[in-house]
Design an enzyme around this catalytic site. Structure first.
Site, PDB file in Angstrom:
ATOM      1  N   LYS A  87       3.798  -9.573  12.363  1.00 17.98           N
ATOM      2  CA  LYS A  87       2.576  -8.939  11.862  1.00 17.98           C
ATOM      3  C   LYS A  87       1.403  -9.431  12.699  1.00 17.98           C
ATOM      4  CE  LYS A  87       1.485  -6.278   8.256  1.00 17.98           C
ATOM      5  NZ  LYS A  87       2.248  -5.196   7.648  1.00 17.98           N
ATOM      6  N   GLY A 187      -5.049   2.046  -6.511  1.00 13.01           N
ATOM      7  CA  GLY A 187      -5.249   2.216  -5.072  1.00 13.01           C
ATOM      8  C   GLY A 187      -4.860   3.602  -4.615  1.00 13.01           C
ATOM      9  N   GLY A 189      -5.458   5.108  -1.640  1.00 14.13           N
ATOM     10  CA  GLY A 189      -5.671   5.212  -0.194  1.00 14.13           C
ATOM     11  C   GLY A 189      -4.629   6.127   0.420  1.00 14.13           C
ATOM     12  N   VAL A 191      -1.347   5.731   1.162  1.00  9.10           N
ATOM     13  CA  VAL A 191      -0.068   5.799   0.441  1.00  9.10           C
ATOM     14  C   VAL A 191      -0.293   6.425  -0.941  1.00  9.10           C
ATOM     15  CG1 VAL A 191       1.783   4.420  -0.588  1.00  9.10           C
ATOM     16  CG2 VAL A 191       0.914   3.827   1.674  1.00  9.10           C
TER      17      VAL A 191
HETATM   18  P1  NAD Z   1      -5.326   1.942   2.341  1.00 15.13           P
HETATM   19  O1  NAD Z   1      -6.255   0.920   2.848  1.00 15.13           O
HETATM   20  O2  NAD Z   1      -5.357   3.334   2.890  1.00 15.13           O
HETATM   21  O3  NAD Z   1      -5.462   2.105   0.726  1.00 15.13           O
HETATM   22  C1  NAD Z   1      -5.677   1.044  -0.148  1.00 15.13           C
HETATM   23  C2  NAD Z   1      -6.628   1.561  -1.226  1.00 15.13           C
HETATM   24  O4  NAD Z   1      -6.737   0.572  -2.253  1.00 15.13           O
HETATM   25  C3  NAD Z   1      -8.047   1.840  -0.702  1.00 15.13           C
HETATM   26  O5  NAD Z   1      -8.429   3.141  -1.074  1.00 15.13           O
HETATM   27  C4  NAD Z   1      -8.887   0.773  -1.396  1.00 15.13           C
HETATM   28  O6  NAD Z   1     -10.204   1.222  -1.677  1.00 15.13           O
HETATM   29  C5  NAD Z   1      -8.084   0.535  -2.676  1.00 15.13           C
HETATM   30  N1  NAD Z   1      -8.344  -0.730  -3.340  1.00 15.13           N
HETATM   31  C6  NAD Z   1      -8.493  -1.976  -2.807  1.00 15.13           C
HETATM   32  N2  NAD Z   1      -8.671  -2.886  -3.779  1.00 15.13           N
HETATM   33  C7  NAD Z   1      -8.609  -2.210  -4.956  1.00 15.13           C
HETATM   34  C8  NAD Z   1      -8.699  -2.596  -6.320  1.00 15.13           C
HETATM   35  N3  NAD Z   1      -8.889  -3.867  -6.666  1.00 15.13           N
HETATM   36  N4  NAD Z   1      -8.565  -1.649  -7.269  1.00 15.13           N
HETATM   37  C9  NAD Z   1      -8.371  -0.352  -6.921  1.00 15.13           C
HETATM   38  N5  NAD Z   1      -8.262   0.078  -5.649  1.00 15.13           N
HETATM   39  C10 NAD Z   1      -8.384  -0.838  -4.675  1.00 15.13           C
HETATM   40  O7  NAD Z   1      -3.879   1.303   2.504  1.00 15.13           O
HETATM   41  P2  NAD Z   1      -2.466   2.044   2.413  1.00 15.13           P
HETATM   42  O8  NAD Z   1      -1.985   2.308   3.784  1.00 15.13           O
HETATM   43  O9  NAD Z   1      -2.521   3.131   1.404  1.00 15.13           O
HETATM   44  O10 NAD Z   1      -1.570   0.860   1.844  1.00 15.13           O
HETATM   45  C11 NAD Z   1      -1.640   0.475   0.481  1.00 15.13           C
HETATM   46  C12 NAD Z   1      -0.767  -0.752   0.261  1.00 15.13           C
HETATM   47  O11 NAD Z   1       0.574  -0.454   0.638  1.00 15.13           O
HETATM   48  C13 NAD Z   1      -1.184  -1.986   1.086  1.00 15.13           C
HETATM   49  O12 NAD Z   1      -0.881  -3.148   0.346  1.00 15.13           O
HETATM   50  C14 NAD Z   1      -0.252  -1.905   2.293  1.00 15.13           C
HETATM   51  O13 NAD Z   1      -0.044  -3.177   2.887  1.00 15.13           O
HETATM   52  C15 NAD Z   1       1.015  -1.372   1.634  1.00 15.13           C
HETATM   53  N6  NAD Z   1       1.904  -0.676   2.540  1.00 15.13           N
HETATM   54  C16 NAD Z   1       1.445   0.380   3.265  1.00 15.13           C
HETATM   55  C17 NAD Z   1       2.318   1.042   4.116  1.00 15.13           C
HETATM   56  C18 NAD Z   1       1.872   2.244   4.914  1.00 15.13           C
HETATM   57  O14 NAD Z   1       2.725   2.952   5.462  1.00 15.13           O
HETATM   58  N7  NAD Z   1       0.587   2.539   4.963  1.00 15.13           N
HETATM   59  C19 NAD Z   1       3.646   0.613   4.240  1.00 15.13           C
HETATM   60  C20 NAD Z   1       4.087  -0.465   3.462  1.00 15.13           C
HETATM   61  C21 NAD Z   1       3.205  -1.104   2.624  1.00 15.13           C
END
Ligand code: NAD
Length: 359
Positions: A87, A187, A189, A191
């Site tokens: 990472k 969350g 975002g 995903v």
């Molecule tokens: P992202 O940054 O697009 O979305 C995360 C969302 O969570 C954001 O909209 C943010 O505003 C929100 N957020 C943060 N703190 C918060 C809280 N306390 N309450 C409510 N909402 C909150 O990230 P993502 O790519 O959607 O990934 C989400 C999670 O999944 C992360 O932990 C990431 O490590 C994990 N993940 C992502 C992937 C991928 O393919 N993107 C793969 C495996 C794991």
């Protein structure tokens, strides 16, 4: 550019003394301060995303990169991928401090690891950012032009979580589909958005929260019910689905959870390992985070091997089978689902050790 061997600093935390390599870059010209951690390359090159986050200190960033890279080793191993775990983290605000020069320097930093570490998207980094890094290194994935989303793995991460929720609902609630199932999504975002689409199409009801207003509005526009962020843990739902940051399953939150299932995409959901026991003792079925969120890394592996894009979908559907197996083994042995998953991953490393000793 000054690259520092940072393994000694990492060894201060005993849980992380088994990392193969940890390096730090501090570049005055571009302001880049970043870490790359390679946890384990027994099964293949260390693959894992690059996160940009406004960490408060170098120690905080170090702790995150060590934990995340170790998680990647276990994630790829359980998913049966020929890859190890690594990472990268960039210390900085992705909305204010990201420049093309900084991203290019990060590309040089990745390149200095000669392919032992291969990077991709993570929180705070987009496909466009990775394309800038790629000017300086070929060891970048998640930028594949043959894929519908330009290489972005998050829609496929969401697909894996969706099939994982189906398998948890079948196991715990004995229901074969998600019709009428209530999901609390923390969350919305990348995903969370793609997952919401799939859940609603399957007849589930989604209650979502996000600290970012635009992201909340985006999921509301496709049918999610928005709830205040502080209410998300205690909703009367079937599934709590954490898709924001790590550490959200802790003493405080587990004591108020009403959902019989926790199944979501965030990495490192348990604040401490013993919170897996707390969930089990509360009668809550926990889908281990690195098993259910492996869809993205399965897609990244497909890009690494240059396989046809349709192949990722069939491999991702196997996440459901892996989880069902973990749930059943947990029932029959009494071990937590996390312990069972760790055991499956560690078996794969042991097999590699056996083979290399025999060779
Ligand atoms: P992202 O940054 O697009 O979305 C995360 C969302 O969570 C954001 O909209 C943010 O505003 C929100 N957020 C943060 N703190 C918060 C809280 N306390 N309450 C409510 N909402 C909150 O990230 P993502 O790519 O959607 O990934 C989400 C999670 O999944 C992360 O932990 C990431 O490590 C994990 N993940 C992502 C992937 C991928 O393919 N993107 C793969 C495996 C794991």
């Amino acid at each position: 550019m000054r690259i520092i061997d940072y393994r000694e600093a990492a060894a201060i935390a005993p849980a992380f003394s088994d990392h193969e390599q940890v390096s730090l870059i501090q570049d005055e010209e571009t302001g880049l301060q970043a870490l790359i951690a390679i946890h384990n390359t027994k099964l293949g090159p260390a693959v894992g995303g690059c996160r940009m986050y406004p960490y408060q200190s170098l120690e905080e960033a170090l702790h995150d990169v060590l934990r995340l890279s170790k998680g990647m080793t276990y994630k790829s191993a359980v998913a049966g991928l020929p890859m190890g775990g690594g990472k990268a983290v960039i210390i900085g605000d992705p909305h204010a401090e990201k420049t093309p020069e900084l991203l290019e320097k990060m590309g040089e930093f990745v390149n200095a690891h000669d392919g032992r570490y291969v990077t991709a998207e993570d929180s705070g980094m987009s496909v466009a950012d990775l394309k800038v890094m790629r000017r300086k290194t070929k060891f970048v994935l998640g930028v594949s032009d043959d894929q519908e989303y330009g290489g972005d793995p998050s829609p496929l991460t969401a697909l894996g979580i969706f099939v994982g929720i189906e398998s948890a609902v079948k196991h715990k609630l004995n229901q074969a589909n998600l019709q009428g199932i209530k999901v609390a999504l923390q969350g919305a975002g990348s995903v969370g958005f793609h997952l919401t689409k799939q859940l609603i199409a399957a007849g589930a009801t989604v209650y979502a929260c996000d600290i970012n207003e635009a992201n909340s509005q985006r999921v509301a526009s496709i049918g999610a019910n928005i709830v205040p962020t502080q209410d998300i843990f205690s909703l009367e739902v079937d599934v709590f689905c954490p898709c924001a940051m790590g550490g959200v399953l802790n003493d405080e939150t587990i004591s108020v959870l009403k959902a019989p299932i926790v199944a979501g995409g965030a990495n490192n959901q348990l604040e401490f390992p013993h919170h897996a026991d707390a969930l089990q003792n509360a009668g809550i079925l926990y889908a281990p985070d690195y098993v259910i969120n492996a869809g993205g890394i399965i897609e990244i592996c497909r890009q690494l091997k240059d396989e046809p894009s349709a192949l990722a979908h069939s491999k991702i559907s196997e996440i459901a089978k892996t989880l069902t197996n973990i749930f059943s083994l947990s029932d029959s042995t009494g071990q937590t689902t996390s312990k069972v998953a760790d055991g499956l991953a560690e078996q794969r490393f042991a097999q590699t050790d056996d083979k290399s000793q025999a060779a």
